[in-house]
Scaffold this motif. Structure first.
Motif: not given
Length: 363
Positions: A1-4, A82-86, A102-111, A119-122
């Motif tokens: 996904m790339s649209t607002d 902070v858009s660059l941070g996103y 490095i241990p990180t949570p599993a990522c199921f979605h990013r947009s 933006f959204a991360l699941v």
């Protein structure tokens, strides 16, 4: 996904329909979410996170029913700043995660939207883990796990040539123009911070803070022969520790950078341990970080005394990141308490280890 319009802007937009589409992605077998229960999770300065309980009608991939959804701030001004941070956090999960250990949570979605402001991360919710409190700090056992995990971030990409042109970061490897430009911004941010917190910091800490901010330009250019991918905000609030084993999972990658690896190490030890605890442990923790780099990642030509000096020099990270984050974010009582605590610890560490003297001693 790339649209607002495809990306949630508020918790009300985290619907069963949206989550179904997000979790399905391009997979041939769709995920169907019957219902969601959404609750706020903490209070971020630059974004929002939500605990999501999902009930599935179909779950072919076995996605957990307890998730975390991260969204951009609902404050338009913060989103612009902070858009660059996103973009950096999305880039970490898209382009970097498989290259580090490095241990990180599993990522199921990013947009993320084209302008980077939505933006959204699941992510998987790390059940059984607890967030360490920034003011109380880490336990000794947690600190050991944290420095080992940090070596697992730095070791795999230690001095990797690809990082010299890696631009999907909040701050790429600094050249003279960017270093001194960021130095000027840090001086301004330090002034704002002192105006807000000077009475709490006191004159001695305020002097160290101002001197450190003024030295950021040449400091960023120090030790160019060593670099790695940096978390840059590696501190208690961004670490989840298992309640029983103290093993760590690392979150919040919006400050991704490239630079002297020990900046992350110094930032963690200076901000996430109380000063007396840090004074008693930092030498041993630096040695443990170095041991993991050498024994598990095969880093050569890097002796422990050089690592110790890099740690001392890296302590200015504990002024750079908090002042920049604090000066340009919404002010709250909690933010004031966290920042004053972090900066007092940082200034004490900088003074104790004469970090500014290391910069002054170099041409």
């Amino acid at each position: 996904m790339s649209t607002d319009t495809a990306i949630p802007r508020s918790p009300d937009d985290i619907t069963a329909e949206w989550l179904s589409a997000a979790l399905t992605g391009d997979a041939p077998d769709p995920v169907r979410v019957d219902s969601v229960e959404v609750r706020p999770l903490g209070a971020g300065l630059t974004g929002s996170a939500y605990s999501v309980r999902a009930r599935y009608a179909a779950n072919p991939g076995g996605v957990p029913d307890h998730l975390v959804v991260k969204l951009a701030s609902e404050n338009h001004a913060i989103r612009e700043r902070v858009s660059l941070g996103y973009r950096s956090e999305i880039a970490f999960y898209a382009d970097v995660l498989d290259r580090v250990e490095i241990p990180t949570p599993a990522c199921f979605h990013r947009s993320i939207s084209d302008d980077g402001q939505t933006f959204a991360l699941v992510l998987a919710h790390m059940d059984g883990h607890e967030q360490s409190d920034q003011i109380d700090g880490c336990t000794n056992e947690q600190a050991v796990h944290a420095v080992r995990a940090l070596a697992a971030l730095h070791g795999p990409l230690w001095c990797d040539p690809s990082l010299t042109s890696f631009t999907s970061t909040a701050m790429p490897l600094a050249d003279e123009q960017t270093a001194y430009g960021l130095g000027e911004v840090t001086v301004m941010a330090a002034g704002i911070t002192v105006d807000r917190l000077g009475d709490v910091l006191g004159p001695a800490h305020t002097e160290v803070l101002r001197r450190s901010a003024a030295a950021v330009g040449p400091w960023l250019l120090s030790r160019p022969e060593r670099f790695a991918l940096l978390h840059s905000d590696y501190r208690s609030d961004n670490l989840l520790f298992h309640a029983e084993s103290s093993e760590v999972t690392v979150i919040d990658w919006q400050t991704l950078a490239v630079g002297l690896p020990a900046r992350d190490l110094a930032y963690f030890l200076a901000t996430s341990l109380v000063s007396e605890q840090r004074d008693a442990l930092d030498r041993r923790l630096v040695e443990e970080y170095h041991r993991v780099l050498v024994d598990e990642y095969g880093i050569t030509g890097y002796d422990v005394e050089t690592c110790w000096e890099d740690y001392r020099l890296g302590l200015l990270q504990a002024v750079l990141v908090p002042t920049l984050g604090y000066a340009f974010a919404d002010r709250t009582d909690r933010a004031d308490a966290i920042m004053s605590t972090m900066l007092i610890r940082a200034c004490e560490a900088i003074a104790r280890h004469d970090a500014l003297g290391l910069i002054d001693a170099r041409p």
